[in-house]
Design a protein around this motif. Structure first.
Motif, PDB file in Angstrom:
ATOM      1  N   CYS A 194       0.835  -1.196   0.000  1.00  0.00           N
ATOM      2  CA  CYS A 194       0.000   0.000   0.000  1.00  0.00           C
ATOM      3  C   CYS A 194       0.872   1.250   0.000  1.00  0.00           C
ATOM      4  O   CYS A 194       1.970   1.236   0.566  1.00  0.00           O
ATOM      5  CB  CYS A 194      -0.885   0.032   1.252  1.00  0.00           C
TER       6      CYS A 194
ATOM      7  N   GLY B 157      -3.048   0.527 -11.083  1.00  0.00           N
ATOM      8  CA  GLY B 157      -4.264  -0.155 -10.656  1.00  0.00           C
ATOM      9  C   GLY B 157      -4.380  -1.526 -11.288  1.00  0.00           C
ATOM     10  O   GLY B 157      -3.498  -1.979 -12.027  1.00  0.00           O
TER      11      GLY B 157
ATOM     12  N   TRP C 287      -9.429  11.123  -4.513  1.00  0.00           N
ATOM     13  CA  TRP C 287      -8.726   9.829  -4.473  1.00  0.00           C
ATOM     14  C   TRP C 287      -7.246  10.060  -4.744  1.00  0.00           C
ATOM     15  O   TRP C 287      -6.860  10.808  -5.643  1.00  0.00           O
ATOM     16  CB  TRP C 287      -9.310   8.885  -5.521  1.00  0.00           C
TER      17      TRP C 287
ATOM     18  N   LYS D  57      -5.211   2.131  -7.416  1.00  0.00           N
ATOM     19  CA  LYS D  57      -6.617   1.759  -7.518  1.00  0.00           C
ATOM     20  C   LYS D  57      -6.760   0.237  -7.524  1.00  0.00           C
ATOM     21  O   LYS D  57      -6.427  -0.411  -8.517  1.00  0.00           O
ATOM     22  CB  LYS D  57      -7.229   2.314  -8.806  1.00  0.00           C
ATOM     23  N   PRO D  58      -7.246  -0.351  -6.435  1.00  0.00           N
ATOM     24  CA  PRO D  58      -7.490  -1.803  -6.434  1.00  0.00           C
ATOM     25  C   PRO D  58      -8.642  -2.147  -7.376  1.00  0.00           C
ATOM     26  O   PRO D  58      -9.328  -1.262  -7.897  1.00  0.00           O
ATOM     27  CB  PRO D  58      -7.851  -2.098  -4.977  1.00  0.00           C
TER      28      PRO D  58
ATOM     29  N   TYR E  99     -12.046  -0.487  -7.040  1.00  0.00           N
ATOM     30  CA  TYR E  99     -12.127   0.974  -7.141  1.00  0.00           C
ATOM     31  C   TYR E  99     -13.515   1.443  -7.571  1.00  0.00           C
ATOM     32  O   TYR E  99     -14.025   2.451  -7.064  1.00  0.00           O
ATOM     33  CB  TYR E  99     -11.075   1.493  -8.117  1.00  0.00           C
TER      34      TYR E  99
ATOM     35  N   LYS F 249     -15.131   4.389  -5.392  1.00  0.00           N
ATOM     36  CA  LYS F 249     -14.906   5.745  -5.888  1.00  0.00           C
ATOM     37  C   LYS F 249     -15.966   6.761  -5.444  1.00  0.00           C
ATOM     38  O   LYS F 249     -15.679   7.955  -5.347  1.00  0.00           O
ATOM     39  CB  LYS F 249     -14.787   5.750  -7.409  1.00  0.00           C
TER      40      LYS F 249
ATOM     41  N   GLN G 100     -13.124   4.995   1.487  1.00  0.00           N
ATOM     42  CA  GLN G 100     -12.168   4.848   0.393  1.00  0.00           C
ATOM     43  C   GLN G 100     -10.792   4.429   0.907  1.00  0.00           C
ATOM     44  O   GLN G 100     -10.169   3.499   0.373  1.00  0.00           O
ATOM     45  CB  GLN G 100     -12.048   6.162  -0.382  1.00  0.00           C
TER      46      GLN G 100
ATOM     47  N   GLN H 140      -9.058   0.943   0.215  1.00  0.00           N
ATOM     48  CA  GLN H 140      -7.793   0.967  -0.516  1.00  0.00           C
ATOM     49  C   GLN H 140      -6.748   0.115   0.202  1.00  0.00           C
ATOM     50  O   GLN H 140      -6.005  -0.652  -0.427  1.00  0.00           O
ATOM     51  CB  GLN H 140      -7.315   2.414  -0.641  1.00  0.00           C
TER      52      GLN H 140
ATOM     53  N   THR I 145      -6.061  -3.687  -1.346  1.00  0.00           N
ATOM     54  CA  THR I 145      -4.702  -3.745  -1.893  1.00  0.00           C
ATOM     55  C   THR I 145      -3.907  -4.859  -1.231  1.00  0.00           C
ATOM     56  O   THR I 145      -3.247  -5.654  -1.908  1.00  0.00           O
ATOM     57  CB  THR I 145      -3.986  -2.393  -1.712  1.00  0.00           C
TER      58      THR I 145
END
Length: 340
Positions: free
Chosen positions: A57, A149, A230, A234-235, A238, A242, A249, A253, A257
């Motif tokens: 991350c 992502g 954001w 972006k996993p 997302y 979003k 978020q 994330q 992740t």
């Protein structure tokens, strides 16, 4: 896929604003030098040494990890100087050697240019010509998307892996060492890239989720002046995250992740990946390096640990309010429960 990095470029705080004059200069150099790199690529097919990819991350300690391993002298790495030549990294590596390597400095003509890579950064950004660079400008050149992502099967088919391997090989030919870099552009599809790049070895840096979420929340404000935009990777989830609240978020994330990376590497051979916590590395950095050298079958990591401190200060301190931390923790637990 929409690029938030490009869409919100003008929303960044002053220190992170794009430098249009620099971009213009680099574009001019790219027109002249990129064809040379393309010609150089014809002399290479795949890296001679391992390519060590750092994943995790954002704010998990990936910059610190790269700095730590670079300090052993066992690997080459993307510096701030090399990043200016991301479109022609072979030439960039030669120029860096010419200007920064004392072995090529007659009479200390360039001694005033040389700097050391220090153990500090600002949202992944370091100072100094030889400071660690995330090398996004290099990796993005080969991908059909701009933001790091998850890639679909169709998008994976558009990644120019052969060119990646050729250019990494060209960098290694200058330094004659393994190359280490953050690989956030690859980290949600690691199983695929590990298969296509047998030289790739992966280090997954983990961190206590609470401190990780705190740091990511702070990064949003530091980078954009607000926590409503954001920030970073972006996993796959997302599209679900979003439109959620900033706390949801950030929690998603982190959770998605970490799970994506773990699921991608768990079935790889043991000598291809190593998972470690940021906290452990701070407490026992030398022991970590010894274990890593054994796991990766790379004794060069332990040949000289003189630049490695006995311990490093962790950044795990409470900085957000108790209310904000409780909210982040609650959102994380709710998402975690929903996945069980």
């Amino acid at each position: 896929m929409e690029s938030h990095i490009l869409k919100h470029a003008n929303d960044r705080t002053e220190i992170f604003q794009p430098n249009e004059r620099l971009d213009h200069l680099i574009s001019r150099l790219r027109i002249m030098l990129e064809p040379i790199q393309q010609e150089v690529n014809q002399s290479f097919s795949n890296p001679e040494y391992p390519v060590i990819g750092i994943v995790g991350c954002p704010r998990s300690g990936t910059t610190f990890m790269t700095q730590l391993l670079a300090a052993t002298g066992a690997v080459s790495y993307p510096s701030n100087l090399l990043s200016r030549f991301a479109y022609a990294p072979y030439l960039g590596a030669l120029i860096q050697q010419l200007l920064m390597n004392p072995e090529y400095d007659l009479g200390n003509e360039f001694s005033d240019l040389r700097s050391r890579s220090e153990f500090s950064s600002n949202v992944g950004k370091t100072s100094g010509a030889l400071g660690i660079n995330e090398f996004f400008h290099f990796w993005r050149r080969f991908f059909p998307i701009h933001d790091p992502g998850h890639l679909t099967e169709a998008e994976l088919g558009q990644v120019r892996i052969d060119n990646i391997r050729q250019e990494l090989a060209s960098i290694q030919s200058v330094y004659r060492k393994p190359f280490i870099s953050k690989i956030m552009m690859l980290q949600y599809n690691l199983a695929y890239f590990a298969e296509k790049m047998p030289e790739l070895k992966i280090i997954h840096v983990k961190r206590d989720p609470l401190y990780l979420m705190q740091s990511m929340s702070e990064a949003r404000v530091k980078y954009y002046g607000s926590d409503n935009i954001w920030w970073s990777v972006k996993p796959k989830e997302y599209s679900f995250l979003k439109d959620a609240s900033p706390a949801t978020q950030v929690a998603g994330q982190v959770l998605f992740t970490e799970r994506a990376i773990q699921n991608q590497i768990k079935d790889l051979p043991e000598d291809r990946w190593f998972e470690v916590s940021y906290e452990t590395v701070c407490k026992q950095p030398r022991e970590f390096i010894v274990n890593l050298a054994d796991r990766f079958l790379m004794p060069e990591f332990v040949r000289d640990l003189s630049q490695i401190e006995a311990t490093y200060k962790s950044g795990n301190t409470i900085r957000l309010s108790e209310h904000e931390l409780k909210h982040l923790k609650k959102e994380y637990q709710l998402l975690e429960a929903s996945q069980e």
